[in-house]
Design an enzyme around this catalytic site. Structure first.
Site: not given
Length: 270
Positions: A109, A217, A247
């Site tokens: 991320s 996601d 995610h």
């Protein structure tokens, strides 16, 4: 396998203290450095670390500034290169401590942005990158929707939990974890926006890279990874989208396959 674990504070490029954990097998085959996402901390990567350790990899993980046990204003950045230069410091330590071993960077991320940006700016300091649902672009506008004119210290509540994973036990543990931040600041979003813009404008990333993303996601769109994949200069690049996953692909039902894909990819490049 015999294990040595070291937990310590190290100094960032500007003197701020960062919390770092090192897991060392008896005869390391390579080094992997993990960079985590926003509002969390490196302790959430114990299972990922174990999978890498079991394959003989020495693993460094650290809390980003303003996160976990590291120092710094909570959930805040004051410049787009702070997150990258903190990673730079960890890479330099790992390189000094492990001469002759290849270095692979794993970023998730927001930590994926740090890895992508670092490898673009310092391509000779790592042998490859693995990116989990990485914020290499901002197609959903998650960061850029925060105005650059807003007070950087403005706080936003952390509402990530319900969109991270489909595993209710992981979600409950995330909510109960006191080291996960209850908020992030406008400054974080503002600086990440600037950083991603710079990264998008510079397509010279050329290292071997494995891009892994969850199909469902809703925090970092899979198109961020497909766009990055299409635009970078790497000849050795691989992209995999895991179906029906959110995610945190390392906390979804496919987590064992994810780590098998990662360890095989690294082993094929040793």
């Amino acid at each position: 396998m015999k294990k040595e674990k070291i937990m310590q504070m190290i100094q960032a490029y500007d003197g701020l203290n960062l919390y770092m954990t090192t897991d060392t097998p008896e005869s390391p085959r390579a080094v992997v450095i993990i960079s985590h996402g926003m509002c969390e901390h490196s302790g959430r990567y114990a299972a990922v670390t174990q999978k890498l350790f079991d394959r003989g990899f020495k693993v460094y993980r650290y809390d980003l500034r303003g996160h976990g046990k590291s120092e710094g204003e909570r959930g805040f950045y004051s410049a787009p290169d702070e997150i990258t230069e903190d990673l730079h410091r960890i890479v330099d330590i790992a390189s000094e401590e492990n001469p002759g071993l290849k270095r692979f960077l794993l970023g998730y991320s927001m930590g994926g942005f740090a890895v992508a940006d670092f490898c673009t700016k310092y391509p000779d300091k790592a042998e490859g990158a693995i990116l989990f649902d990485a914020a290499t672009r901002d197609n959903l506008g998650g960061f850029s929707r925060v105005s650059q004119s807003l007070d950087p210290l403005t706080r936003f509540p952390n509402k990530l939990a319900k969109r991270l994973t489909s595993d209710p036990e992981v979600t409950a543990a995330y909510k109960a974890d006191p080291l996960n931040a209850s908020y992030f600041t406008a400054g974080l979003s503002q600086q990440l926006t600037l950083g991603i813009r710079q990264l998008t404008a510079n397509s010279t990333f050329r290292l071997p890279v494995l891009l892994l993303h969850g199909e469902k996601d809703t925090l970092v769109d899979p198109s961020d990874s497909t766009d990055f994949f299409a635009q970078i200069a790497s000849e050795d690049k691989h992209l995999k989208i895991y179906g029906n996953t959110q995610h945190e692909i390392f906390n979804e039902a496919v987590k064992n396959q994810v780590m098998t894909d990662v360890t095989r990819w690294i082993e094929n490049r040793l």
